[in-house]
Each structure stands twice: as structure tokens, then as C-alpha cells.
Enzyme design. Structure first.
Site: not given
Ligand code: NDP
Length: 320
Positions: A64, A108, A131
Site C-alpha cells: 500500500k 491494518q 477503508d
């Protein structure tokens, strides 16, 4: 106007090209980032927070960060030790929420034991939640008002649209009901006028449901679980699963194509495992009209959509 192809006439090309669509999205984001820099004199910024030493998480986070930098974002990798307490993590997020030079925050998952994922997700500023997992953003998604949908299902919608696969009126079946994939996927299908079924581990006689699906999305985390009997002839099958297969004896049974078998054995010899989806590739190839490969399908789209969500979050913050 784009002509949508009816499902029955699309048997020729079997692979849905996630790599092509991901590359297109990233190119659009790269242009958007350049425009952002031109307007505001600084790049949009993504902060990625990782706690502990989970090897898979480290690979995902590096990917990412690398992609964000390739596209012109500024990125920060906050690698916190496994001993980090929930209070310490909450304090780090609170600081990132406060900072004006951070546009997107991604924590994460999974987090180490002792840290409550839900509490952490709820602590992220919804405007920086790239997200799309914060309950406010989930609520907006359900109400059809989402600014940013979770990256994996949003990427699947892009893939279907850009492959001219019609969703309106089709029976879309989602196997798996996680907050990350299955549930938001079902919501997005609804918004695109599909008739939606959600299956999960308590579904009785799964195949009797899935084999009515025109579009079948599988996100369960069980290698090659979905077989020919689960798939309607001519269906579109999207395989979200990413499973490490550590028994090379099964490779010959999973793939029909001799070249693919050889490639997979070579990959296994190098890494000690290969990546396999939730769908049996050889069996699905015989039944489906369209199929996403693993790897090289949905995973690439997820990262591309994360970049897109980050750019959108940055633009919205500047516009508000
Ligand atoms: P979760 O473990 O959170 O959820 C799995 C879901 O599958 C649950 O809803 C579970 O049902 C359901 N399930 C499990 N076994 C069965 C079964 N036998 N029949 C029907 N349903 C079943 O997984 P995620 O959604 O997070 O991930 C799923 C897979 O997708 C994993 O392989 C993951 O690595 C991959 N993934 C890939 C991404 C990508 O970018 N390519 C992104 C995110 C995930 P129940 O709710 O009843 O327990």
C-alpha cells in the site's frame, strides 16, 4: 452509451482482467493527485498504522505504501510494537485525526489480541476513514449515500462495470458476510439494481443457492471450496479468497492447463506455497463465462481503490 453484454453471449473470454482495471484506476488517481498538488501545493497524505509483527500484514502495508508513493501521495508508515496497548493505539489515532496534513488513515487488520478492532475503527475520524469501515460510513453505504465504500467490494463493482457486465436485474450471490467484503458487497449490488442473496457458514445446501447466481462473489477464506456444482453455467465468478496452499500435491488437481501447472510448481518451489482463491480454478473455468484469477484479480483492485478513496478523502477535506 456503453452496450452491456448479456451473460449468455460472453463465453469466449474467460479471465476478468483485474490487472488492467486496477492499472486504469491507478492512472486516473495519478492524474488526480497531480491536479491536487497543482491546486494545493502539497500532495494528499495517507497514514498507515500497523501493530505487531504479522508477516502478511507487513507485506500488505508495504504494498500500500509503495503504491501510494508511486502515484504521488505522501505516506507515513506507523509501525507500532506488538506490546502496544489499546490506549496507546487510540492516542496515536487521535493524533493522526488531529493533524491537518494527514488526509487518510488506515489501520491494518487484524490487530493483536487485547486490542478491540471495533473500538479502534470507531476512533478514526470518519472523514479520514479510507477503508470505509467506520459505522458512520457503513450507515451511509446502507443508506445509499456513501462517499467511500470498502475497497474490495468497490473494486469488484469497478471491474464488473469496466468489463461491461450488467448487474441490473441479475441474481448476484455473495458467499461470506464479513464487514470487509461480504456485507458491503451485497449493499453495492443492491445499489446497482441486482437481486441479492447473501450466504454464510449456516446456509443450508449452499450449492442449491449459488447455482442460481448470474454473478457469484466468494469471500470465505477456504481454498478451492467452491466447485463446479456451485456454479451456474455461464455465470460470472469473482474469487476474493487469498489462501496459502502449502501442499504441492494438490496443484495438478487444481489446474487443467499444463503451462499453469508448471508455473505454479515453479512458484511453489521458490516460495514454499502458492496463492489459491476460494474457487476451484479448473472446475470454475469449465462452468463460468467469466472468472477472476488468483492472484492477479481482486487483490490488485483493492489496493487501487484504497488509493482512489484516499484521493477522494483529501479532495473532500479541502472542499469542506
Ligand atoms: P472472514 O473470515 O471475516 O469471513 C468469512 C465469511 O465466510 C464468514 O461470513 C463465514 O460465515 C463465511 N464462511 C466460512 N465458511 C463458509 C462455508 N463453508 N460456507 C459458506 N460460508 C462460509 O473473511 P474475509 O471476508 O475477511 O475474507 C474472506 C477471504 O477473502 C479470505 O481468503 C481473505 O484473505 C480474502 N480477502 C481478500 C482480499 C483481496 O483484496 N483480494 C481482501 C479481503 C479479504 P459466518 O459469518 O457464518 O462465519
Amino acid at each position: 452509451m456503453t452496450e452491456h453484454l448479456p451473460l449468455k453471449q460472453i463465453a469466449a473470454a474467460r479471465t476478468l482482467d483485474g490487472a488492467r482495471v486496477a492499472a486504469e484506476i491507478k492512472e486516473e488517481v495519478r492524474e488526480g493527485v497531480s491536479e491536487f498538488v497543482r491546486l494545493y501545493d502539497a500532495p494528499p497524505a495517507l497514514a498507515v498504522v500497523r501493530v505487531g509483527d504479522d508477516a502478511a500484514s507487513l507485506v500488505y502495508v508495504r504494498n500500500k505504501i509503495r503504491t501510494s508513493e508511486e502515484l504521488g501521495f505522501r505516506s507515513e508508515h506507523h509501525a507500532l510494537p506488538a506490546s502496544t496497548t489499546e490506549a496507546e493505539l487510540l492516542a496515536s489515532i487521535s493524533e493522526l485525526n488531529r493533524r491537518d496534513d494527514v488526509d487518510g488513515i488506515l489501520v491494518q487488520l487484524p490487530l493483536p489480541h487485547g486490542i478491540d478492532d471495533k473500538k479502534i475503527i470507531e476512533s478514526i475520524d470518519p472523514a479520514k476513514d479510507v477503508d470505509g469501515f467506520h459505522p458512520l460510513n457503513v450507515g451511509r453505504l446502507v443508506a445509499g449515500q456513501a462517499d467511500a465504500a470498502p475497497c474490495t467490494p468497490a473494486g469488484i463493482i469497478k471491474l464488473l462495470k469496466r468489463s461491461n457486465i450488467e448487474m441490473r436485474g441479475r441474481h448476484a450471490c455473495v458467499v461470506g458476510r464479513s464487514n470487509i467484503v461480504g456485507r458491503p458487497m451485497a449493499q453495492l449490488f443492491l445499489q446497482h439494481d441486482a437481486t441479492v442473496t447473501i450466504c454464510h457458514s449456516r446456509t443450508i445446501d449452499l450449492a442449491s443457492v449459488t447455482r442460481h447466481a448470474d454473478i457469484l462473489v466468494v469471500a470465505i477464506g477456504r481454498a478451492a471450496f467452491i466447485q463446479g456444482e456451485h456454479i451456474k453455467a455461464g455465470a460470472v465468478v469473482i474469487d476474493v479468497g487469498m489462501n496459502q496452499l502449502t501442499d504441492s500435491n494438490i496443484i495438478d488437481e487444481l489446474f487443467d492447463d499444463a503451462e499453469e501447472v508448471a508455473r505454479r510448481h515453479a512458484s511453489f518451489a521458490k516460495r514454499g506455497y502458492i496463492l489459491i482463491g476460494d474457487v476451484h480454478p479448473a472446475q470454475a473455468a469449465k462452468k463460468a463465462a467469466w472468472l477472476t484469477p488468483v492472484p492477479g484479480g481482486v487483490g490488485l483492485l483493492t489496493v487501487a481503490m484504497l488509493m482512489r478513496n484516499t484521493l477522494h478523502a483529501a479532495n473532500r477535506r479541502r472542499a469542506s
